[in-house]
Design a protein around this motif. Structure first.
Motif, mmCIF file in Angstrom:
data_model
loop_
_atom_site.group_PDB
_atom_site.id
_atom_site.type_symbol
_atom_site.label_atom_id
_atom_site.label_comp_id
_atom_site.label_asym_id
_atom_site.label_seq_id
_atom_site.Cartn_x
_atom_site.Cartn_y
_atom_site.Cartn_z
ATOM 1 N N SER A 20 0.820 -1.208 0.000
ATOM 2 C CA SER A 20 0.000 0.000 0.000
ATOM 3 C C SER A 20 0.854 1.258 0.000
ATOM 4 O O SER A 20 0.539 2.246 -0.675
ATOM 5 C CB SER A 20 -0.939 0.002 1.212
ATOM 6 O OG SER A 20 -1.868 -1.069 1.143
ATOM 7 N N ARG A 27 1.432 6.232 -7.380
ATOM 8 C CA ARG A 27 0.218 6.624 -8.091
ATOM 9 C C ARG A 27 0.305 7.989 -8.779
ATOM 10 O O ARG A 27 -0.218 8.128 -9.904
ATOM 11 C CB ARG A 27 -0.989 6.586 -7.128
ATOM 12 C CG ARG A 27 -2.293 7.011 -7.794
ATOM 13 C CD ARG A 27 -2.641 6.098 -8.968
ATOM 14 N NE ARG A 27 -3.723 6.637 -9.772
ATOM 15 C CZ ARG A 27 -3.566 7.359 -10.870
ATOM 16 N NH1 ARG A 27 -2.350 7.652 -11.313
ATOM 17 N NH2 ARG A 27 -4.597 7.803 -11.551
ATOM 18 N N LEU A 45 -6.529 3.477 -1.217
ATOM 19 C CA LEU A 45 -5.893 3.271 -2.509
ATOM 20 C C LEU A 45 -6.872 3.561 -3.640
ATOM 21 O O LEU A 45 -6.514 4.191 -4.639
ATOM 22 C CB LEU A 45 -5.356 1.841 -2.620
ATOM 23 C CG LEU A 45 -4.273 1.415 -1.622
ATOM 24 C CD1 LEU A 45 -3.748 0.024 -1.983
ATOM 25 C CD2 LEU A 45 -3.130 2.409 -1.589
#
Length: 286
Positions: A20, A27, A45
């Motif tokens: 995570s 990202r 997420l």
């Protein structure tokens, strides 16, 4: 200077703490897909724009880079699954963040270029320290690919694989040691009457400043420590109590014990993979 490379899609297999953290770091710069063996991926997420993947093989077919953020005993089984991806859809490189699992074991199962790496939870805010070693099939292009990914996670450094077990014990496990020290400092400050929030800020900022000075000065920790000490002063009184508690010995033993545990985990995973027929008998213990 690293060469420019085209990396758009990163698949992360495993949505635990490290998986995570890596997903959150990557990202903003990549399309990120995460798979999880049981249950859905964390809501944070999804809110950050991370895609939820299905089967590991499908995620590997989609990705330019596959990152394994699973337990050591799961690595070879997952690699066996993604090894079935068709050559035309194969990822450029597979990166394992699992402790202990050697490149030799992973290459015996995975037909794609393999990189063994270790990072820590600070990669979540792009302040991690990632160390890595390349497999035999990793060339300049593949290394440029992984470096472009690691750059989004903080500092990174290529090392000889023989050092990775100790670096796992230091950098991978290190935040837990540091939080223990910071907690102890905070509790000591509370005992002396300092407000909790102020104690936390003082401890955390002191650790940040001391670490930054160590890196920027290039000095030895003992040299920098001595600069703080004055005869009969406050610091030497505190250091005396730390020496009475054998703090340095305890930390040395912690790193040594954690590194040894890494070796034990690798051997256990190797034997399990052999029992399941995933790994051939000729891959020996270290």
């Amino acid at each position: 200077m690293d060469r420019a490379v085209e990396v758009n899609r990163v698949a992360i297999i495993g949505a635990g703490t490290i998986g995570s953290a890596v997903a959150m770091a990557l990202r903003p710069h990549f399309q990120v897909m995460v798979t999880r063996r049981r249950g859905g991926i964390p809501t944070e997420l999804l809110e950050a724009g991370v895609e939820e993947g299905g089967a590991n093989q499908e995620a590997a077919s989609w990705a330019d880079v596959v990152i394994l953020a699973v337990k050591p005993y799961q690595v070879l089984e997952v690699m066996s699954q993604i090894s079935e991806v068709a050559p035309e859809a194969a990822p450029k490189v597979v990166v394992s963040l699992a402790a202990a699992m050697t490149i030799q074991m992973m290459e015996a199962v995975c037909p794609f270029p393999v990189v063994r790496a270790m990072t820590n939870t600070a990669c979540r805010i792009r302040r991690g320290y990632t160390v890595y070693s390349n497999g035999l099939a990793v060339g300049e292009e593949e290394e440029a690919v992984v470096r472009s990914v690691f750059r989004s996670m903080g500092a990174f450094e290529k090392v000889d694989e023989q050092y990775l077990d100790v670096l796992t014990a230091m950098s991978g496990s290190g935040p837990a040691y540091m939080y223990t020290v910071l907690e102890a400092m905070i509790l000591g400050a509370l005992k002396a009457g300092l407000p909790r929030d102020l104690a936390l800020r003082a401890a955390a900022n002191t650790a940040i400043g001391a670490s930054s000075l160590l890196l920027e000065s290039g000095g030895h920790p003992a040299e920098l420590r001595d600069q703080v000490i004055t005869p009969g002063g406050v610091t030497i009184e505190g250091l005396y109590e730390l020496e009475e508690g054998r703090v340095r010995t305890a930390f040395m033993r912690a790193v040594s014990a954690a590194a040894l545990r890494s070796v034990e985990l690798a051997d256990s995973a190797r034997r399990s993979a052999m029992d399941k027929g995933i790994l051939a008998m000729q891959v020996k213990e270290r």
